[in-house]
Structure formats: C-alpha cells, structure tokens
Design a protein around this motif. Sequence first.
Motif, PDB file in Angstrom:
ATOM      1  N   ALA A  13       0.833  -1.197   0.000  1.00  0.00           N
ATOM      2  CA  ALA A  13       0.000   0.000   0.000  1.00  0.00           C
ATOM      3  C   ALA A  13       0.870   1.250   0.000  1.00  0.00           C
ATOM      4  O   ALA A  13       1.936   1.273   0.620  1.00  0.00           O
ATOM      5  CB  ALA A  13      -0.920   0.010   1.222  1.00  0.00           C
ATOM      6  N   SER A  14       0.410   2.285  -0.687  1.00  0.00           N
ATOM      7  CA  SER A  14       1.164   3.533  -0.743  1.00  0.00           C
ATOM      8  C   SER A  14       0.231   4.685  -1.064  1.00  0.00           C
ATOM      9  O   SER A  14      -0.914   4.497  -1.472  1.00  0.00           O
ATOM     10  CB  SER A  14       2.258   3.449  -1.812  1.00  0.00           C
ATOM     11  N   ARG A  15       0.714   5.895  -0.892  1.00  0.00           N
ATOM     12  CA  ARG A  15      -0.026   7.090  -1.253  1.00  0.00           C
ATOM     13  C   ARG A  15       0.108   7.365  -2.752  1.00  0.00           C
ATOM     14  O   ARG A  15       0.846   6.686  -3.455  1.00  0.00           O
ATOM     15  CB  ARG A  15       0.508   8.307  -0.475  1.00  0.00           C
ATOM     16  N   GLY A  16      -0.590   8.396  -3.204  1.00  0.00           N
ATOM     17  CA  GLY A  16      -0.436   8.842  -4.582  1.00  0.00           C
ATOM     18  C   GLY A  16      -1.336   8.098  -5.538  1.00  0.00           C
ATOM     19  O   GLY A  16      -2.341   7.483  -5.154  1.00  0.00           O
ATOM     20  N   ALA A  17      -0.951   8.123  -6.816  1.00  0.00           N
ATOM     21  CA  ALA A  17      -1.783   7.542  -7.872  1.00  0.00           C
ATOM     22  C   ALA A  17      -2.033   6.058  -7.649  1.00  0.00           C
ATOM     23  O   ALA A  17      -3.107   5.538  -7.973  1.00  0.00           O
ATOM     24  CB  ALA A  17      -1.135   7.781  -9.232  1.00  0.00           C
ATOM     25  N   THR A  54      -8.279   6.460   2.071  1.00  0.00           N
ATOM     26  CA  THR A  54      -7.802   5.082   1.933  1.00  0.00           C
ATOM     27  C   THR A  54      -7.905   4.351   3.262  1.00  0.00           C
ATOM     28  O   THR A  54      -8.370   3.208   3.325  1.00  0.00           O
ATOM     29  CB  THR A  54      -6.345   5.071   1.429  1.00  0.00           C
ATOM     30  N   ILE A  55      -7.493   4.994   4.340  1.00  0.00           N
ATOM     31  CA  ILE A  55      -7.571   4.365   5.660  1.00  0.00           C
ATOM     32  C   ILE A  55      -9.021   4.055   6.019  1.00  0.00           C
ATOM     33  O   ILE A  55      -9.332   2.962   6.523  1.00  0.00           O
ATOM     34  CB  ILE A  55      -6.920   5.272   6.724  1.00  0.00           C
ATOM     35  N   ASP A  56      -9.920   4.987   5.752  1.00  0.00           N
ATOM     36  CA  ASP A  56     -11.345   4.754   6.040  1.00  0.00           C
ATOM     37  C   ASP A  56     -11.865   3.546   5.278  1.00  0.00           C
ATOM     38  O   ASP A  56     -12.618   2.721   5.818  1.00  0.00           O
ATOM     39  CB  ASP A  56     -12.173   5.983   5.660  1.00  0.00           C
ATOM     40  N   LEU A  57     -11.487   3.438   4.002  1.00  0.00           N
ATOM     41  CA  LEU A  57     -11.950   2.313   3.182  1.00  0.00           C
ATOM     42  C   LEU A  57     -11.390   0.997   3.715  1.00  0.00           C
ATOM     43  O   LEU A  57     -12.114  -0.001   3.825  1.00  0.00           O
ATOM     44  CB  LEU A  57     -11.546   2.528   1.726  1.00  0.00           C
ATOM     45  N   TYR A  58     -10.110   0.989   4.074  1.00  0.00           N
ATOM     46  CA  TYR A  58      -9.503  -0.239   4.600  1.00  0.00           C
ATOM     47  C   TYR A  58     -10.174  -0.666   5.904  1.00  0.00           C
ATOM     48  O   TYR A  58     -10.469  -1.847   6.114  1.00  0.00           O
ATOM     49  CB  TYR A  58      -8.009  -0.043   4.829  1.00  0.00           C
ATOM     50  N   GLU A  59     -10.424   0.303   6.778  1.00  0.00           N
ATOM     51  CA  GLU A  59     -11.052  -0.034   8.054  1.00  0.00           C
ATOM     52  C   GLU A  59     -12.462  -0.568   7.852  1.00  0.00           C
ATOM     53  O   GLU A  59     -12.872  -1.551   8.480  1.00  0.00           O
ATOM     54  CB  GLU A  59     -11.065   1.192   8.965  1.00  0.00           C
ATOM     55  N   ALA A  60     -13.216   0.048   6.940  1.00  0.00           N
ATOM     56  CA  ALA A  60     -14.595  -0.378   6.698  1.00  0.00           C
ATOM     57  C   ALA A  60     -14.656  -1.774   6.088  1.00  0.00           C
ATOM     58  O   ALA A  60     -15.607  -2.524   6.341  1.00  0.00           O
ATOM     59  CB  ALA A  60     -15.297   0.629   5.780  1.00  0.00           C
ATOM     60  N   LEU A  61     -13.644  -2.122   5.288  1.00  0.00           N
ATOM     61  CA  LEU A  61     -13.652  -3.414   4.594  1.00  0.00           C
ATOM     62  C   LEU A  61     -12.717  -4.429   5.252  1.00  0.00           C
ATOM     63  O   LEU A  61     -12.371  -5.447   4.655  1.00  0.00           O
ATOM     64  CB  LEU A  61     -13.272  -3.196   3.130  1.00  0.00           C
ATOM     65  N   ASP A  62     -12.331  -4.146   6.479  1.00  0.00           N
ATOM     66  CA  ASP A  62     -11.576  -5.102   7.302  1.00  0.00           C
ATOM     67  C   ASP A  62     -10.246  -5.491   6.651  1.00  0.00           C
ATOM     68  O   ASP A  62      -9.925  -6.666   6.502  1.00  0.00           O
ATOM     69  CB  ASP A  62     -12.419  -6.359   7.559  1.00  0.00           C
TER      70      ASP A  62
END
Length: 281
Positions: A13-17, A54-62
């Motif tokens: 995982a990384s930031r950016g595009a 991105t963090i919100d999406l990862y947390e929501a999708l476990d």
Amino acid sequence: MKTQDNITIVFIASRGAASLRQRLLVLSARKFLPKSVRMLAVTPKHAVTLSSDTIDLYEALDVEIRPIATPLYFKFNDRGLIKIDYLRSEQPSGRVILLNAGCIFTSRPEINDLKQSRNVFLANHAFSKSDEVEKLASEALTRLPQSKSKDDKKSLQILNSGVVIYDGDSSFSDAWSNNCAEIVRRNLGGSFGIKAAEQIGLSLTALDDELVLKNLPSKWSMTPRNSAQATLVQYFDLATLIRDKHALATVEDLSLEADELGLNALGELTIRDLRSIARVT
C-alpha cells in the motif's frame, strides 16, 4: 481447516496515484471473494501515512494495515524492493495471494483453484520478456550458487511476479526473498537488476528442488482485454484497464457500491472522468 478459511490477500500500500488501484483491488476482492478471506496492506515503517480516504476504506472493509521494516527499500530507494522486504517478514499462515496493486477481480473465483500444498506455489509465465530480462536471468543463473538445481534438465522460466500464490508456512517466501536479495547484493544488472530482482528471483525459486511450481489457472492472470473471461486482471495503468468495456463496468460498479457505504473509491475522479479517459485512450 477449509481452504477458504485460510487465505490472505497481501499487497503493498502507498499514497499517490497507486492508491486508487489499491482501493479498487480491495473493493473487488470484497465483492467477489468469500468474507473469510483476510486482507493485508503492507507499508514501510516511517513512510508517509496513507490518505484518510484510503484508511477509512480499509477499516470499513476489514483490511489490516501492517507497517514493516524495509531495509532494502530504504537503502536502494526503489519501491519494488518493498515486496522483497515483505517476504522477509512474518508470513500469514495458510494460503497467501501476493498481488501487485494493479490487479482487480472481475468475477467470483473457484476457491478449489487454491488447494493447499506445503511445497507448491502457483504462478504463470510473464506476459512478455525483454532482452534485458533474458540477459539478467542468464547472469543470475551463472553467478548465483543457490540457482543450481539437482535436476540439470530444469530451465529458467521467466515468471509473472505480480500474481503469486503460496503457502505462508512453507520455505517459499525465504527462498524467493533470498534469491532477490542476492541479485541486489551482487549488483547483477545494475539499476535494472534492482527493478527486476523480484521477477528474476521468483524465476530462480522455481528451480528449488524443495519447491514445486504449478501454473495458475489462466483466469487468475489475464490482461484487461480478457476481463470478461477473467477471475483476476493485471494491468499497468488505469487507462489500459478501462479501455475494456467489461473492466470499465466493473470499476463503475465498485465505485457506486463504495458510494453507498460512504467510501471513496476513485479519489478525485468521477465515473464521468473514467468514461472520458476510456474514450480518449
């Protein structure tokens, strides 16, 4: 324990595009794979924090976010080395699906394709081979002692390192990472060798007499133009992916489903933007 209860998808995982591709990978996995499949997003320790979307999406999708030590990455400053650093870290138990970020599931897979076997790993041949890759592979065969197989008839196959499935409890990750690290340490191929280390290292690992390479089912490693027949598509830029109508429809569906969950799949892009990019390219 059943196979589907012992599968972990791992990606860098990384930031950016690249974060857009990572979010699409996660959304597609959660859409098409059993809920029991675990997901692990690997990041370098001390790297810039992932975006809040991105963090919100990862947390929501476990999706577990795991920072790891990345000595090769920080020494040579090439992002491709993060995967090699990951292979030297603690591995999940059971079956591991190690993916490049530019992968997206486009249909429900056959879990039986992933039958567990301690000494078997699954990969396919590279989509294409360059003279530079062939030259580096030949040099690695000549100079790396661990590349020597007891079976003299074995030949080096150039493998696709973007989609690899293996048993996290086996010696596979150690063998792959050691081969990669030796290519880098010996400066084989110079700067190109650093970028190609994970691929050539994987190809050398296929020569290991304690490990068995089997081809992935073709549906697990397809290009965007075959997305309608694929389980997993591998692509190298978003424009290439969404030129295909089926792939574009999949991305649009994932975006709409994310919206319903209050999650941001596309960053600052919109579905209209996607359709415009697809037409222009």
